[in-house]
Design an enzyme around this catalytic site. Structure first.
Site, PDB file in Angstrom:
ATOM      1  N   HIS A   1     -51.194  49.984 -89.111  1.00 31.96           N
ATOM      2  CA  HIS A   1     -50.371  50.566 -87.134  1.00 31.96           C
ATOM      3  C   HIS A   1     -50.507  51.841 -86.451  1.00 31.96           C
ATOM      4  O   HIS A   1     -50.041  51.616 -85.051  1.00 31.96           O
ATOM      5  CB  HIS A   1     -48.953  50.501 -87.687  1.00 31.96           C
ATOM      6  CG  HIS A   1     -47.988  48.992 -87.586  1.00 31.96           C
ATOM      7  ND1 HIS A   1     -48.018  48.275 -89.136  1.00 31.96           N
ATOM      8  CD2 HIS A   1     -47.574  48.293 -87.272  1.00 31.96           C
ATOM      9  CE1 HIS A   1     -47.974  47.539 -89.161  1.00 31.96           C
ATOM     10  NE2 HIS A   1     -47.665  47.156 -88.272  1.00 31.96           N
TER      11      HIS A   1
ATOM     12  N   ARG B   1     -45.525  42.455 -81.231  1.00 27.46           N
ATOM     13  CA  ARG B   1     -44.782  42.812 -82.545  1.00 27.46           C
ATOM     14  C   ARG B   1     -44.193  44.129 -82.518  1.00 27.46           C
ATOM     15  O   ARG B   1     -44.006  45.264 -81.934  1.00 27.46           O
ATOM     16  CB  ARG B   1     -46.098  44.058 -83.218  1.00 27.46           C
ATOM     17  CG  ARG B   1     -47.318  43.346 -83.822  1.00 27.46           C
ATOM     18  CD  ARG B   1     -47.776  43.912 -84.561  1.00 27.46           C
ATOM     19  NE  ARG B   1     -49.488  43.808 -85.714  1.00 27.46           N
ATOM     20  CZ  ARG B   1     -50.221  43.424 -85.302  1.00 27.46           C
ATOM     21  NH1 ARG B   1     -51.021  43.961 -84.129  1.00 27.46           N
ATOM     22  NH2 ARG B   1     -51.055  42.928 -86.356  1.00 27.46           N
TER      23      ARG B   1
ATOM     24  N   ARG C   1     -42.679  38.388 -81.714  1.00 31.69           N
ATOM     25  CA  ARG C   1     -42.623  38.398 -83.479  1.00 31.69           C
ATOM     26  C   ARG C   1     -40.885  39.129 -83.730  1.00 31.69           C
ATOM     27  O   ARG C   1     -40.874  40.143 -83.436  1.00 31.69           O
ATOM     28  CB  ARG C   1     -43.306  38.818 -84.166  1.00 31.69           C
ATOM     29  CG  ARG C   1     -43.476  38.911 -85.853  1.00 31.69           C
ATOM     30  CD  ARG C   1     -44.560  39.512 -87.483  1.00 31.69           C
ATOM     31  NE  ARG C   1     -45.013  41.156 -86.209  1.00 31.69           N
ATOM     32  CZ  ARG C   1     -46.061  41.572 -86.857  1.00 31.69           C
ATOM     33  NH1 ARG C   1     -47.184  40.634 -87.744  1.00 31.69           N
ATOM     34  NH2 ARG C   1     -46.308  42.822 -86.799  1.00 31.69           N
TER      35      ARG C   1
ATOM     36  N   GLU D   1     -48.509  34.524 -94.464  1.00 31.52           N
ATOM     37  CA  GLU D   1     -49.277  35.856 -94.384  1.00 31.52           C
ATOM     38  C   GLU D   1     -48.800  36.041 -95.708  1.00 31.52           C
ATOM     39  O   GLU D   1     -48.320  36.991 -97.088  1.00 31.52           O
ATOM     40  CB  GLU D   1     -48.132  36.848 -93.914  1.00 31.52           C
ATOM     41  CG  GLU D   1     -47.294  37.107 -93.333  1.00 31.52           C
ATOM     42  CD  GLU D   1     -47.022  38.236 -91.891  1.00 31.52           C
ATOM     43  OE1 GLU D   1     -48.005  39.204 -91.415  1.00 31.52           O
ATOM     44  OE2 GLU D   1     -46.089  38.390 -92.074  1.00 31.52           O
TER      45      GLU D   1
ATOM     46  N   ASN E   1     -54.120  39.702 -91.849  1.00 30.78           N
ATOM     47  CA  ASN E   1     -53.886  40.966 -92.589  1.00 30.78           C
ATOM     48  C   ASN E   1     -53.222  41.187 -93.679  1.00 30.78           C
ATOM     49  O   ASN E   1     -53.639  41.976 -94.982  1.00 30.78           O
ATOM     50  CB  ASN E   1     -53.153  42.466 -91.651  1.00 30.78           C
ATOM     51  CG  ASN E   1     -54.104  42.472 -89.927  1.00 30.78           C
ATOM     52  OD1 ASN E   1     -54.982  41.967 -90.162  1.00 30.78           O
ATOM     53  ND2 ASN E   1     -52.867  42.601 -89.372  1.00 30.78           N
ATOM     54  N   ASP E   2     -52.052  40.711 -94.152  1.00 27.49           N
ATOM     55  CA  ASP E   2     -50.848  40.695 -95.053  1.00 27.49           C
ATOM     56  C   ASP E   2     -52.080  39.088 -95.480  1.00 27.49           C
ATOM     57  O   ASP E   2     -52.079  39.509 -97.156  1.00 27.49           O
ATOM     58  CB  ASP E   2     -49.334  40.725 -94.495  1.00 27.49           C
ATOM     59  CG  ASP E   2     -49.259  42.495 -94.159  1.00 27.49           C
ATOM     60  OD1 ASP E   2     -48.811  42.746 -94.909  1.00 27.49           O
ATOM     61  OD2 ASP E   2     -48.484  41.544 -93.397  1.00 27.49           O
TER      62      ASP E   2
ATOM     63  N   ARG F   1     -53.076  46.916 -98.011  1.00 28.62           N
ATOM     64  CA  ARG F   1     -54.502  46.933 -97.050  1.00 28.62           C
ATOM     65  C   ARG F   1     -54.759  48.765 -96.331  1.00 28.62           C
ATOM     66  O   ARG F   1     -55.313  48.891 -95.528  1.00 28.62           O
ATOM     67  CB  ARG F   1     -53.890  46.145 -95.737  1.00 28.62           C
ATOM     68  CG  ARG F   1     -52.255  46.727 -94.934  1.00 28.62           C
ATOM     69  CD  ARG F   1     -51.643  45.330 -94.691  1.00 28.62           C
ATOM     70  NE  ARG F   1     -51.535  45.481 -92.751  1.00 28.62           N
ATOM     71  CZ  ARG F   1     -50.839  45.030 -92.298  1.00 28.62           C
ATOM     72  NH1 ARG F   1     -50.213  44.209 -91.946  1.00 28.62           N
ATOM     73  NH2 ARG F   1     -51.404  45.531 -91.342  1.00 28.62           N
TER      74      ARG F   1
ATOM     75  N   CYS G   1     -53.603  35.726 -86.549  1.00 27.84           N
ATOM     76  CA  CYS G   1     -53.558  37.036 -84.926  1.00 27.84           C
ATOM     77  C   CYS G   1     -54.237  38.226 -85.746  1.00 27.84           C
ATOM     78  O   CYS G   1     -53.517  39.415 -85.235  1.00 27.84           O
ATOM     79  CB  CYS G   1     -51.892  36.612 -85.003  1.00 27.84           C
ATOM     80  SG  CYS G   1     -50.832  36.389 -86.304  1.00 27.84           S
TER      81      CYS G   1
HETATM   82  C1  PEP Z   1     -51.600  40.250 -90.380  1.00 22.77           C
HETATM   83  O1  PEP Z   1     -50.363  40.079 -90.971  1.00 22.77           O
HETATM   84  O2  PEP Z   1     -52.218  40.196 -89.892  1.00 22.77           O
HETATM   85  C2  PEP Z   1     -50.538  40.276 -89.009  1.00 22.77           C
HETATM   86  C3  PEP Z   1     -50.565  39.955 -87.722  1.00 22.77           C
HETATM   87  O3  PEP Z   1     -49.209  41.507 -89.430  1.00 22.77           O
HETATM   88  P1  PEP Z   1     -49.518  43.492 -89.222  1.00 22.77           P
HETATM   89  O4  PEP Z   1     -50.458  43.708 -89.379  1.00 22.77           O
HETATM   90  O5  PEP Z   1     -48.238  43.942 -87.864  1.00 22.77           O
HETATM   91  O6  PEP Z   1     -48.480  42.639 -90.138  1.00 22.77           O
HETATM   92 MG    MG Z   2     -47.985  41.240 -91.687  1.00 20.13          MG
END
Ligand code: PEP
Ligand code: MG
Length: 755
Positions: free
Chosen positions: A367, A474, A510, A609, A632-633, A643, A680
């Site tokens: 983040h 977010r 979200r 995710e 990402n997740d 990650r 996303c």
């Molecule tokens: C993801 O997990 O790809 C996502 C967009 O959410 P975040 O990166 O906030 O976990």
């Molecule tokens: Mg995520």
């Protein structure tokens, strides 16, 4: 120290006088070697300085031939002096010539000296040179003498680090202390920043290293150590620190070190040689760092950070700055240097003055990285030991494109970067010219590009990028940067501002995704062994529905008379989605019953995710209005690779057949069920990855603001049917490829796609 004239304390006092004399740097060094030789009853005392070219040059000597000064230059892999510099450890020998590393330099006339004591000149664990004393007689230097010479070397480290010797050297042979460094790391946030170093946690400058009153300094050290131990005990007893978990482990390690007799003894010994308590902490820490920097074991490296923290706490105690690091004032072009930091800490700085960020840690999807991208701050992570290699005010260039940092860059590198910045500005202008052009591939397929956002500072990006909407807002970022839970009203204000800024364009909010690496500083941390797999996101929302309800209420109110789209993060089973949707319906009923205005339309979707949902896609698409893939997740869980963990985050490529097949399955099912799906995660923000996503069927992507230009430019030149044919061939049938990245790159090159 037997035999020494007046002992080390007298020497340090004399050195302090010499440091204050208004003489040239060379005269100062000449005087210092005379003083040391006399004090240590040695016939020879010499100072070798590490140069930018990696060699060691004799800068001053008492006892060797004076003509050899600035003439004798040795490689770092040569001789005893080279060994001391390389290993950053003292060498003490009563018969130096018998040592295999001994290298004889006729110009110095040192053949008649048998005993040798060399110590590294260290600063923050980095070698700046070597200090040597030699005696004609065969003699063994005592532990106290070695200790005393190391303390003396600290004074020389200050002279070298101050840069005052640089004027004595021809270009290319300057002392290495201030040499340019070209450091490689991991690109985190696109952009190039030129500016000056600001340490996120400023070192505590020890201004007084030479003691006036040794017993008094010992007492000060003992007092500070005692206070430190007590404060660690208090932290450990704090109810907020769970019985198990990482935070507790760190504190336990602190407690162990704070009670380590070796550590305390080394500091006490350093004081006995004439240092102040602060000087002693710094010296011992510098020696420890030097040793640990030469270790490759990641566990021991981690302990070095613990010891650094502990030494800093002790220094703060001693200097009366126990309250923690104070907020630094930023110069105009600040480049922030840190081991790591929280997103809130980055947002605390005056954004307009920050040009870049360099971290020892950091990860591409963390983040902090997401916030750096939102703020358009160039960032590089994984730059080893950067905190120890720079000084506040140093000039530095952050290259967030290639993942490099240039510390104290030479003029030609700087000029090249100024040129690059100019070139990028021109390219940005070209991208800006694409802003209002729809994203349509050469073969006529429209790709919908949306924006990832989460903060007020993101809102101008809607207009700047020409995004079709906000594909992911977010909401937790507002919570992460606040100092207390944002009230429903504050949430409402932000959501309304977002909808106002978006106008006709759709926005996907979200609901709170906290837990995992998204920590709220004001919420008592629940220590979990595996926070990414723990009580986070919708799990927390369903178990403590008060928070989720008030957020949903704020969202519904913000969207009165407009359309509201929302998604739930980390849903692992359709049953969770049902329960979450039920909360939305209850809130709607509540508002209706109380005569409040309502949104014109509410669309409820899901973040895809968690891999388990891949096997419930039919049931899922039956229920949801739309879906958004959080790659990402999803990728982290597919590969079981954290990650945020630098060591494994990039171990597997999302462009592997396995990940792409999973992503394709989602796109195919969504299409078959007539439900919109957006991707996303950060994948969509990189042109080559965006190409792959379009090739497997994604038509809606949501990306970070800086990626719009490059991704759009790629799509405008893309023949999507050719790319689809290639990817389909690569993914169909049996494949042993770990990634199809090289094949896609080749395709892009062959087709002249800008990447
Ligand atoms: C993801 O997990 O790809 C996502 C967009 O959410 P975040 O990166 O906030 O976990
Ligand atoms: Mg995520």
């Amino acid at each position: 120290m037997r035999g020494a004239l007046g002992g080390p304390r007298v020497l340090l006092r004399r050195l302090r006088e010499v440091m204050a004399e208004p003489v040239s740097a060379q005269d100062r060094l000449d005087k210092i070697v005379v003083l040391i030789a006399a004090n240590m009853v040695a016939e020879v005392c010499s100072v070798y300085v590490l140069r930018v070219d990696g060699t060691l040059e004799l800068y001053a000597t008492e006892g060797l031939n004076r003509t050899a000064v600035h003439l004798t230059v040795m490689r770092i892999d040569e001789g005893l002096v080279g060994t001391v510099a390389r290993e950053a450890e003292p060498i003490s020998l009563s018969n130096a010539q018998a040592h295999p590393a001994f290298s004889y330099r006729p110009e110095t006339g040192e053949e008649i000296y048998h005993s040798f004591l060399g110590v590294p000149i260290l600063r923050a664990g980095n070698t700046l040179g070597v200090l040597v004393v030699q005696n004609r007689a065969h003699r063994s230097y005592t532990e106290e003498e070695i200790e005393a010479l190391q303390t003396t070397a600290m004074v020389l480290a200050e002279i070298i680090a101050s840069g005052e010797l640089t004027a004595l050297a021809p270009p290319g042979a300057e002392p290495a202390a201030r040499r340019p460094l070209h450091l490689k790391g991991l690109a985190l946030s696109d952009g190039i920043g030129l500016g000056h170093v600001v340490l996120h946690e400023p070192r505590i400058e020890v201004t007084k290293v030479i003691a006036d009153d040794v017993p008094g300094e010992l007492k000060r050290l003992d007092g500070a150590v005692e206070t430190l131990r007590t404060s660690i005990d208090i932290m450990l007893e704090d109810e907020g620190v769970a019985r198990v978990g990482e935070h507790r482990d760190i504190l336990e390690t602190y407690r162990m070190f704070a009670h380590d007799r070796g550590w305390i003894t080394r500091m006490r010994e350093a004081i006995m040689t004439g240092l102040t308590a602060e000087g002693a902490v710094e010296r011992v820490q510098s020696d420890t760092r030097a040793r640990m920097l030469r270790m490759t074991d990641p566990y021991l490296r981690e302990r070095m950070h613990d010891l650094d923290d502990l030494a800093n706490r002790l220094l703060r105690q001693l200097t009366g700055r126990a309250g923690g690091p104070e907020q630094v004032k930023l110069p105009d072009n600040a480049i922030i240097i840190a081991r790591n930091m929280s997103p809130a800490a980055l947002l605390d700085y005056d954004r307009t003055r920050i040009r870049g960020l360099v971290l020892e840690e950091g990860a591409a999807t963390s983040h902090l990285t997401i916030v750096a991208r939102a703020l358009n701050i160039a960032a590089v992570g994984h730059v080893e030991n950067i905190v120890g290699l720079v000084d506040p005010g140093d000039s530095i260039i952050v290259d967030g494109v290639s993942g490099e940092a240039h510390v104290r860059p030479p003029a030609d590198v700087e000029e090249a970067y100024v040129e690059k910045v100019r070139f990028r500005a021109k390219r940005l202008e070209q991208y800006a010219a694409l802003r209002d052009r729809p994203t349509v591939t050469r073969d006529g397929v429209t790709i919908d590009l949306n924006l990832n956002a989460g903060l007020l500072v993101d809102l101008p990006h809607i207009a700047e990028t020409g995004a079709s909407g906000i594909g992911l807002f977010r909401t937790e970022l507002q919570f992460m940067i606040a100092s207390a839970f944002p009230r429903t009203n504050e949430q409402l204000k932000l959501y309304r501002a977002v909808l106002d800024a978006a106008g006709e364009r759709p926005v996907v909010f979200r609901t709170l995704d906290i837990g995992g690496d998204k920590v709220l500083p004001y919420m008592r941390a629940i220590e979990e062994e595996n926070p990414a797999l723990g009580w986070r996101a919708i799990r927390l929302g369903l178990d403590r529905p008060g928070l989720l309800r008030s957020q949903i209420r704020a969202l519904l109110k913000a969207a009165i008379g407009r359309e509201l789209r929302l998604i739930f993060p980390m849903v692992s089973a359709v049953e969770e989605f049902d329960r979450a949707r039920h909360i939305v319906e209850r809130e709607l009923t509540h508002l209706r019953r109380h005569g409040h205005g309502l949104p014109e339309r509410v669309l409820v979707g899901v973040m895809l995710e968690v891999p388990a949902l891949l096997f419930q896609l039919d049931e899922l698409f039956e229920r949801v209005d739309f879906a958004s893939v959080g790659s990402n997740d999803l990728v982290q869980f597919l590969f079981a690779a954290d990650r945020g963990n630098a060591r494994v985050a990039d171990r597997f490529d999302a462009l592997s057949p396995s990940a792409l097949r999973a992503l394709k399955l989602i796109a195919d099912k969504a299409e078959a069920r007539g439900k919109a799906v957006t991707l996303c995660g950060e994948l969509a923000s990189r042109p080559l990855e965006a190409l792959a996503l379009a090739a497997i069927g994604y038509r809606k992507l949501s990306l970070s603001p800086a990626s719009f230009g490059p991704v759009k430019a790629m799509f405008l030149d893309l023949d999507l049917s050719a790319a689809t044919a290639l990817v389909e061939t690569l993914l169909s049938g049996s494949t042993e490829l770990a990634t199809i990245r090289p094949q896609l790159k080749m395709f892009a090159e062959k087709n002249g796609l800008p990447l």
